[in-house]
Scaffold this motif. Structure first.
Motif: not given
Length: 131
Positions: A69-73, A108-131
């Motif tokens: 699911l996208s973050p919105e979905r 470290a594990l949160t970053q690995e989790i975010l790699l498995q998720l569609p883009p945009g989940y970093d905001v849901l986790f309270g993180h913003t990924q550096p671009t």
């Protein structure tokens, strides 16, 4: 070492400003069931090892997702599973739970989790990924 259940729930309850522990637990179960459907393999197992047992089981026996699911979905699905929720309240619930999950997981594990998720989940986790 898993986060203790009391500590985990206290974080969620405080972050979500829930009036009762039961309300905090209800949203935690929904968010983790949906999250678990998106994670696979060692990342899911490592995260489960850092959560209290009851929540680890939810993560390891998730709802089945036909597609990521996208973050919105994800927000819409959460709202659908929580009685009386709107997308706005679901977003709040997700933030309370996933920021606590991120604290339990560590960076470290949160970053690995975010790699498995569609883009945009970093905001849901309270993180913003550096671009």
């Amino acid at each position: 070492m898993p986060m203790r259940r009391e500590s985990f729930m206290a974080h969620v309850q405080e972050r979500g400003e829930y009036g009762t522990r039961e309300e905090a637990e209800r949203v935690t179960r929904v968010v983790l069931a949906l999250l678990g459907a998106h994670l696979v393999g060692t990342v899911r197992a490592q995260l489960a090892a850092r959560l209290p047992d009851a929540f680890a089981l939810i993560l390891l026996n998730p709802l089945q997702a036909q597609e990521p699911l996208s973050p919105e979905r994800f927000v819409r699905a959460t709202a659908a599973w929580i009685e009386g929720a709107t997308e706005k309240t679901a977003l709040w619930d997700i933030g309370a739970v996933l920021s606590t999950v991120a604290a339990a997981a560590g960076d470290a594990l949160t970053q690995e989790i975010l790699l498995q998720l569609p883009p945009g989940y970093d905001v849901l986790f309270g993180h913003t990924q550096p671009t």
